[in-house]
Structures are given as C-alpha cells and as structure tokens.
Scaffold this active site. Structure first.
Site, PDB file in Angstrom:
ATOM      1  N   LYS A  45      -1.280  -2.268   9.069  1.00  0.00           N
ATOM      2  CA  LYS A  45      -0.022  -3.404   8.923  1.00  0.00           C
ATOM      3  C   LYS A  45      -0.487  -4.643   8.358  1.00  0.00           C
ATOM      4  CE  LYS A  45       4.242  -4.733   9.645  1.00  0.00           C
ATOM      5  NZ  LYS A  45       5.293  -4.594   8.660  1.00  0.00           N
ATOM      6  N   CYS A 131       6.573  -8.890   0.738  1.00  0.00           N
ATOM      7  CA  CYS A 131       7.654  -8.516   1.810  1.00  0.00           C
ATOM      8  C   CYS A 131       8.919  -9.034   1.475  1.00  0.00           C
ATOM      9  CB  CYS A 131       7.036  -9.264   2.853  1.00  0.00           C
ATOM     10  SG  CYS A 131       7.984  -8.896   4.560  1.00  0.00           S
TER      11      CYS A 131
END
Ligand code: DHB
Length: 311
Positions: A45, A131
C-alpha cells in the site's frame, strides 16, 4: 513449455502478475499471502511518512463493471512497510518486492525517499504520482512542472531502482509532454494506470461512497481501453531502459495478454483481486498461458509490444 516469467528493472520474476498498490497490501499478513501465491511479487500500500486512517467509510464499493474508491491514503506509515521489507529480504534474498510511497508534500516525499536511500532496502520503489483521493491535493502527475521538479530533485540523491505510478492521460499532446519529461531521468519503469480519477457512481438516488460526496477513482472493466492506450503510448515514446507495468481492467488472461501486447513487462491486478481474491492470480496465469500455447508463444518476449496496426 510456456512461461510467464519476466524481467523488470534488472530483476527477475517467476510470473508477470502481481497485485496493484492498494489491494491486498495494507498489512504484513496480506503481503505474505500475495508473496506465497503464484503472483511474481507484491507492492505495498502506498506509504506516507506517518500512519494515516484515511477517509471515512464507506470509501470503496464494487460495482457491476468495476469499482469506485476514495480511500484517502490509509496506510501504516513508512517504517511499518520498510521494516517488513528489510526483514523479508533477509528471509527471501532471491526475490524482489516493491515499496510504494508518496509524501503528503514534496518535502515529505524527499524525507521518505532519503530514509529509503539510507536503508538497506534493495528492492524496487514505486513513487505514486497519481493519488486522486486526498481532498484539496491535486494529482502530482497532472501538473507537469511539479512532476519535472520533483523528479529532478529526487534523482539528485536517490540511487536505488525507482519507477512511478501514473494516472491515465487522455490527450496525445499529454503523452508527448509526459514522456519527454520521464525520458530525462533514470527511471526503471512507469506503471500505467492508476484509477480514472473522480468518477461518480449512483444507485437509486444516492452516491455509493461517503468521501467527496461520492466522487472516487474508477477501476475494473470500465478502464481497460484507457489503460491499454496509456501502456502503448508510453511504450512507443519512452527510452527502452524505462519499462512499462500495465494496470487497469485485467479480468482475464486475455486482458493480461493485451497489456503485454501493448508493451507491458509486468501486469497488476487491482479491482479483480479485490473482487475475486487470491485465486485470481492462478486463474489469470492459466488463462494467459493457454492463449500463449494456442498461439505458439513460449515467453512474453515473443509478443511483448507487438501490437499490430491496420495499414
Ligand atoms: C489512494 C488511491 C489511489 O489511487 C492511490 O494511488 C493512492 C491512494 C487512496 O485513496 O488511498
């Protein structure tokens, strides 16, 4: 004998399939499961310097043709993933794994990368420039000036193998401009693509995720044509030392085959892994091998990048 092994950034992997950052990679336990599956490797992650709880739930939803998410970068913080990877590389020195990371600011990105540089980490780093889900923070990779500045600064001190995770681009001029920037740097790979940012999914009269009034990154079946276009556009434009990871819309062996045909050296599973679980690696590997066998291909290099055009 048909093989799906691959080489990326100078490292060998027994299989070209792996998870996409964000899926099955939040904890050591999840990462161990991917490691012990038929996947060639894993990526963590995306880590920030400190632990983050992320956005309020519900923040991920499966939908019929894919998924929508606005997770908000929940993660255990850099030290958690880096310490685990350092321990793992002692335990399994013959394998290579990916550490995904990004700072909440350019300064934080540099702090993180300097910490990785100073450590004994000997795997691949994926710097996430894409992101879409932190309120008030635009995607770095849609700001070309910022992207060039960050990469220029990073390569003044960072000497370990590094690649970048990209959002999808939608204009030929943007492919040209982005590739001209990336070609200036000793990047090992670009990963195309992250989710298509800021879609909206509606059920009855309501959004399906809470953050950002329902806006979120779209993954899955919806995004395969966009993902393939980005993989191939960068395969055509980047210097050969910068390899491509293909991510987006891989539900079947046929989808993985198409990513490789467009130029991908590694293929990641995001939404499909989230929906189907770890069995997806075995199934898609077998489907890909069956297609290769039928076509008489023994290795990925036999068809990688060999997409045919109509004269
Ligand atoms: C998140 C989503 C992304 O697509 C990404 O690249 C990084 C983080 C998130 O919302 O957690």
């Amino acid at each position: 004998m048909v093989s799906t092994k691959t080489v990326l950034g100078g490292f060998e992997f027994d299989n070209c399939l792996m998870n996409a950052a964000g899926v099955w990679c939040m904890t050591k336990e999840e990462l161990e499961e991917v490691k012990d599956s038929v996947a060639g490797t894993f990526v963590t992650k995306t880590a920030t310097l400190d632990y983050r709880a992320g956005n309020p739930e519900p923040r991920y939803q499966n939908v019929p043709l894919g998924s929508i998410n606005s997770m908000g970068l929940p993660n255990q913080g850099l030290t958690y993933y880096l310490d685990y990877l350092l321990e793992l590389q002692e335990r399994e020195p013959e394998r290579t794994f990916f550490l995904s990371l990004v700072g909440m600011s350019p300064n934080e990105t540099h702090t993180i990368l300097k910490q990785v540089e100073a450590s004994n980490f000997n795997g691949l780093v994926e710097l996430n420039l894409s992101c879409p889900n932190v309120p008030g923070k635009p995607q770095i990779a849609y700001d070309f000036e910022m992207t060039e500045q960050i990469l220029s600064e990073v390569f003044q001190y960072f000497t370990k193998p590094l690649g970048i995770k990209l959002p999808p681009y939608f204009d030929i001029v943007h492919f040209d401009q982005a590739a001209a920037i990336f070609n200036q740097f000793p990047l090992r790979f670009v990963n195309c693509v992250n989710s298509i940012g800021n879609g909206l999914y509606i059920e009855d009269e309501s959004v399906v995720i809470k953050p950002k009034n329902g806006f979120g990154g779209i993954g899955g079946e919806y995004i395969k044509p966009t993902a393939l276009a980005n993989v191939h556009a960068f395969y055509q434009r980047l210097k050969p030392e910068i390899q491509i990871i293909g991510t987006g819309g891989v539900l079947t062996g046929r989808d993985a085959f198409e990513h490789i045909l467009c130029g991908a050296s590694m293929v990641q599973l995001g939404t499909t892994l989230q929906k189907e679980g770890m069995e997806a690696f075995q199934r898609i590997t077998e489907e890909l091998k069956a297609i290769m066998a039928e076509k008489g291909y023994e290795k990925l290099a036999d068809f990688r990048g060999k997409l045919q055009y109509i004269d």
